[in-house]
Design a protein around this motif. Structure first.
Motif, PDB file in Angstrom:
ATOM      1  N   GLN B  38     115.320  -0.468  90.637  1.00 10.36           N
ATOM      2  CA  GLN B  38     113.493  -0.884  90.359  1.00 10.36           C
ATOM      3  C   GLN B  38     112.848  -2.370  89.492  1.00 10.36           C
ATOM      4  O   GLN B  38     111.587  -2.034  90.596  1.00 10.36           O
ATOM      5  CB  GLN B  38     112.777   0.370  89.551  1.00 10.36           C
ATOM      6  CG  GLN B  38     111.543   0.713  89.868  1.00 10.36           C
ATOM      7  CD  GLN B  38     110.537   1.698  89.041  1.00 10.36           C
ATOM      8  OE1 GLN B  38     110.965   2.754  89.202  1.00 10.36           O
ATOM      9  NE2 GLN B  38     109.040   1.236  89.187  1.00 10.36           N
ATOM     10  N   PHE B  39     113.451  -2.636  89.272  1.00  4.83           N
ATOM     11  CA  PHE B  39     113.326  -3.975  88.339  1.00  4.83           C
ATOM     12  C   PHE B  39     112.999  -4.930  89.305  1.00  4.83           C
ATOM     13  O   PHE B  39     112.332  -5.551  89.295  1.00  4.83           O
ATOM     14  CB  PHE B  39     114.508  -3.991  87.345  1.00  4.83           C
ATOM     15  CG  PHE B  39     114.274  -5.233  86.603  1.00  4.83           C
ATOM     16  CD1 PHE B  39     113.606  -5.746  85.199  1.00  4.83           C
ATOM     17  CD2 PHE B  39     114.699  -6.321  86.944  1.00  4.83           C
ATOM     18  CE1 PHE B  39     112.793  -6.495  85.175  1.00  4.83           C
ATOM     19  CE2 PHE B  39     114.876  -7.862  86.758  1.00  4.83           C
ATOM     20  CZ  PHE B  39     113.678  -7.891  85.201  1.00  4.83           C
ATOM     21  N   PHE B  40     113.670  -5.013  89.893  1.00  6.22           N
ATOM     22  CA  PHE B  40     113.818  -6.178  91.100  1.00  6.22           C
ATOM     23  C   PHE B  40     112.641  -5.915  92.625  1.00  6.22           C
ATOM     24  O   PHE B  40     112.200  -6.365  93.061  1.00  6.22           O
ATOM     25  CB  PHE B  40     115.136  -6.363  92.342  1.00  6.22           C
ATOM     26  CG  PHE B  40     116.342  -6.493  91.311  1.00  6.22           C
ATOM     27  CD1 PHE B  40     115.853  -7.823  90.444  1.00  6.22           C
ATOM     28  CD2 PHE B  40     117.585  -5.965  90.948  1.00  6.22           C
ATOM     29  CE1 PHE B  40     117.107  -8.310  89.826  1.00  6.22           C
ATOM     30  CE2 PHE B  40     118.596  -6.641  90.195  1.00  6.22           C
ATOM     31  CZ  PHE B  40     118.075  -7.312  88.485  1.00  6.22           C
ATOM     32  N   ARG B  42     110.062  -2.183  93.172  1.00  6.13           N
ATOM     33  CA  ARG B  42     109.286  -1.400  93.559  1.00  6.13           C
ATOM     34  C   ARG B  42     108.289  -0.241  94.267  1.00  6.13           C
ATOM     35  O   ARG B  42     108.830   1.242  94.532  1.00  6.13           O
ATOM     36  CB  ARG B  42     108.429  -1.812  91.603  1.00  6.13           C
ATOM     37  CG  ARG B  42     107.006  -1.540  92.039  1.00  6.13           C
ATOM     38  CD  ARG B  42     105.926  -2.040  91.030  1.00  6.13           C
ATOM     39  NE  ARG B  42     104.877  -1.496  90.838  1.00  6.13           N
ATOM     40  CZ  ARG B  42     104.734  -0.663  89.684  1.00  6.13           C
ATOM     41  NH1 ARG B  42     106.404  -0.584  89.057  1.00  6.13           N
ATOM     42  NH2 ARG B  42     104.027   0.300  89.682  1.00  6.13           N
TER      43      ARG B  42
END
Lengths: 487, 221
Positions: B38-40, B42
């Motif tokens: 999810q960091f990259f 979302r």
């Protein structure tokens, strides 16, 4: 009452010149591995501005920290069941765009490039994909007012102020705000962790992530209102400031504090009534949070408190350290250090001495610095309200008191240095600055020897449960051929 | 062939899972997590992941009800065979789009975002491929084929779990459904060695945990 010892830090912003030296050893020691390049356990922000990660203070768009529920504090942005419901898609976790895409440079090209007409250049490449990229954000992208006339408008600390007017060239002000994990007494990250991987250490209150228990749900990342828990995209686990616990356990200051050339940091022990923490976090008004937290800090000089602390398992040396604690002196005795955003209700443990700033010489240039006016907090270039929004949930009185006391100390020392006879023997009692306090404050704020700034008792490993120190003696270092400890 | 896939293979796969899970937990506990990306990215993940997980949990429940409860029990409860089959297909048709759409979104973002593509491990691709095969063959079953599995696959699964496998039950089963079944057991076998382990980390104790967790320095858990 149950007393526990808690590590705390005070940063004297009056002396911070924004050199970022604190960030460097921290970065080198903890966050250079793949996946953690973008993390800064310690970084220095320039205020006003949106900071790093961008907009970290904004709670209307991404709820974090605690808010007041019917029966006490509840996690903003979802209680336990809400968090379990968002397990499949965490709405509160900031994306990489709110930090920045880490990059490095293609240095190898400088050596590999054949003969060319112009010097070869090392292109910026993404540290994640290795693809060429144009860096467009960083941990200190708006440092030293770079672009603050634009980003500053989104700074929530301008609440109650005219941001646009204050960001004009003639009025603009700035201050540096080094930030690290607050090692809160009432941490939202700990409460939000579904796996129970984040915990507060019993002995010193340091908040740590158990890497072997972290399952990468990322709730802590969004729940921390200071945005000081990071998600490692390579190991897929949370990482955060450790308060350099391996150093602290052996009485050494954390690297950020140790390396500070301005000597702005103080590290010490506080005795805290942990039974009252929940209640303290449930103040009806956000402006009451500062005073409520002050009540949690117990007087280590009180014999009854010291006895109770010893009964509750605080080692004797730690109680003695609490009595000498620079953090206790600055925050509680002299009340010159203030918490960062107490309205988050996490009861933070990294406190700040607000910066004094030059007289606000606006409008016609009629104002001249006089002995009286240069010390007036209401007339300073950094608006009192701005500092109050940062440190006391908008209540100007504690900030004014702190600044008045600091300025009284300056007047006192100036009089002494100039050998003036006008000096009052009682110094300035209306600000709480008596002769002895002035003497002590001057020593701690200006002379600041290493052993006065960092009063850190060593950890008592021999008293650790489940460990036989005598048995372990000589057992660390080399492993036998089976990889286990020699015993 | 039949004997290998419907007598030996299931037990091999289940044994690997049963041994692999504790071994991995003991020897590489730090690697045990959901490997979130999810960091990259979302936006697509919030939709895709939620849809996929809700769908896959519902379909898992459907499989448990359909495969492990014997038909005779349903008959005793007054549910006719036809009704049982109808309910199974309708439920499958409701859930399959969730799984397939979610999975589609997740694959799309994984393939199209360079940061995501280069941080995807071989194990991730393997898990994704197996889940894809399961979802596609499952979707084919509920939308197109409509093969009743209650007289073939279900009793065979029960026979496997009862440790007296009856491979002859699987002889008449169409190929796509055989693939679905074999793929399912393969998933169980690779599960301990991929990101799929996060299934076993569902934080069930979280609702009763203390608000602030204190731990001693050398407390061994």
């Amino acid at each position: 009452m149950k007393i526990k010892a808690q590590m705390g830090m005070v940063l004297n912003l009056d002396k911070c010149l924004g050199c970022h030296t604190c960030s460097i050893p921290c970065k080198n020691a903890w966050t250079t591995a793949r996946g953690s390049e973008y993390m800064w356990f310690n970084h220095v922000e320039t205020k006003p501005g949106v900071g790093y990660p961008k907009q970290w203070e904004r709670r209307d768009t991404s709820p974090s920290g605690w808010e007041l529920g019917k029966n006490g504090p509840v996690l903003a942005g979802g209680g336990k069941l809400g968090r379990l419901a968002s397990l499949f898609g965490n709405t509160a976790q900031p994306g990489m765009e709110q930090y920045y895409e880490p990059w490095t440079y293609d240095y190898a090209h400088l050596a590999k490039s054949g003969p060319t007409r112009h010097q070869p250049q090392a292109e910026a490449v993404s540290a994640i994909s290795g693809q060429p990229m144009t860096p467009a954000a960083g941990p200190n992208w708006e440092g030293d007012l770079a672009g603050t006339h634009i980003t500053g408008l989104d700074d929530p600390n301008f609440t109650g102020l005219q941001a646009e007017a204050l960001l004009r060239f003639e009025r603009v002000f700035m201050m540096h705000l080094p930030r690290l994990c607050e090692h809160c007494l009432h941490p939202a990250c700990v409460a939000s962790c579904p796996s129970g991987a984040i915990y507060k250490r019993d002995e010193d209150g340091i908040v740590l992530v158990d890497q072997s228990r972290c399952r990468g749900w990322r709730q802590c990342v969004g729940a921390c209102p200071y945005k000081k828990v990071y998600f490692n995209w390579n190991t897929h686990r949370a990482e955060k400031c450790l308060f350099c616990y391996p150093r602290v356990e052996s009485s050494q200051a954390p690297l950020c504090a140790q390396s500070c050339p301005g000597r702005i940091r103080y590290v010490g022990v506080m005795l805290v009534d942990v039974d009252a923490v929940q209640q303290a976090a449930a103040q009806p008004e956000a402006t009451d949070m500062y005073e409520a937290q002050m009540k949690l800090f117990l007087d280590p000089h009180d014999a009854a408190i010291a006895r109770q602390a010893e009964r509750d398992g605080v080692p004797h040396a730690w109680i003695q350290a609490a009595q000498r604690s620079p953090v206790y002196k600055l925050a509680v005795e002299w009340r010159v250090a203030l918490p960062l955003h107490p309205e988050f209700r996490t009861l933070p443990m990294v406190w700040y001495i607000p910066p004094a700033s030059p007289l606000n010489a606006l409008a016609g240039g009629e104002q001249h610095e006089t002995e009286e006016s240069w010390a007036d907090p209401d007339n300073m270039r950094i608006p009192l309200r701005y500092l109050a929004n940062l440190f006391t949930a908008g209540d100007e009185a504690p900030v004014r008191r702190a600044l008045e006391k600091l300025m009284a100390l300056r007047r006192h020392m100036r009089n002494q240095r100039l050998d003036r006879q006008t000096q009052d023997p009682q110094v300035e009692p209306e600000t709480g600055l008596t002769t002895t306090v002035a003497e002590d404050m001057y020593r701690l704020l200006a002379v600041a020897r290493h052993e006065d700034r960092y009063v850190i008792p060593s950890a008592h490993r021999e008293e650790a449960q489940g460990e036989d120190a005598e048995h372990l003696k000589g057992c660390t270092g080399f492993t036998d051929i089976h990889g286990g400890l020699r015993s | 062939m039949n004997t290998f896939f419907y007598v030996i293979y299931p037990y091999v796969c289940l044994s690997i899972m049963a041994c692999g899970l504790p071994l991995r937990y003991l020897y590489a506990p730090g690697q045990w997590n959901a490997r979130s990306s999810q960091f990259f990215e979302r936006r697509l993940l919030l939709w895709g992941s939620t849809m996929f997980h809700v769908g896959i949990l519902l379909s898992l429940g459907g499989h448990v009800v359909g495969l492990l409860i014997p038909s005779s029990l349903f008959a005793k409860m007054g549910i006719s065979h036809e009704l049982h089959v109808r309910v199974a297909f309708v439920a499958g048709q409701a859930v399959a789009p969730l799984v397939l759409t979610g999975l589609g979104l997740l694959i799309y973002r994984r393939l199209c975002l360079p940061t995501l593509r280069c941080t995807t491990s071989a194990g991730d691709w393997l898990a994704l491929a197996l889940v894809c095969v399961a979802a596609l063959t499952g979707g084919y079953q509920v939308f197109v084929a409509h093969v009743s599995a209650f007289d073939t696959v279900a009793p065979w699964v029960q026979s496997v779990l009862a440790l007296s496998p009856q491979p002859e039950l699987m002889r008449e089963v169409p190929l796509f459904l055989q693939i679905h079944v074999i793929n399912g057991f393969t998933l169980a076998a690779v599960l301990p060695f991929t990101r799929l382990v996060h299934i076993f980390s569902a934080p069930v104790t979280y609702p009763v945990a203390a608000p602030v967790l204190y731990r001693q320095r050398y407390e061994h858990l």
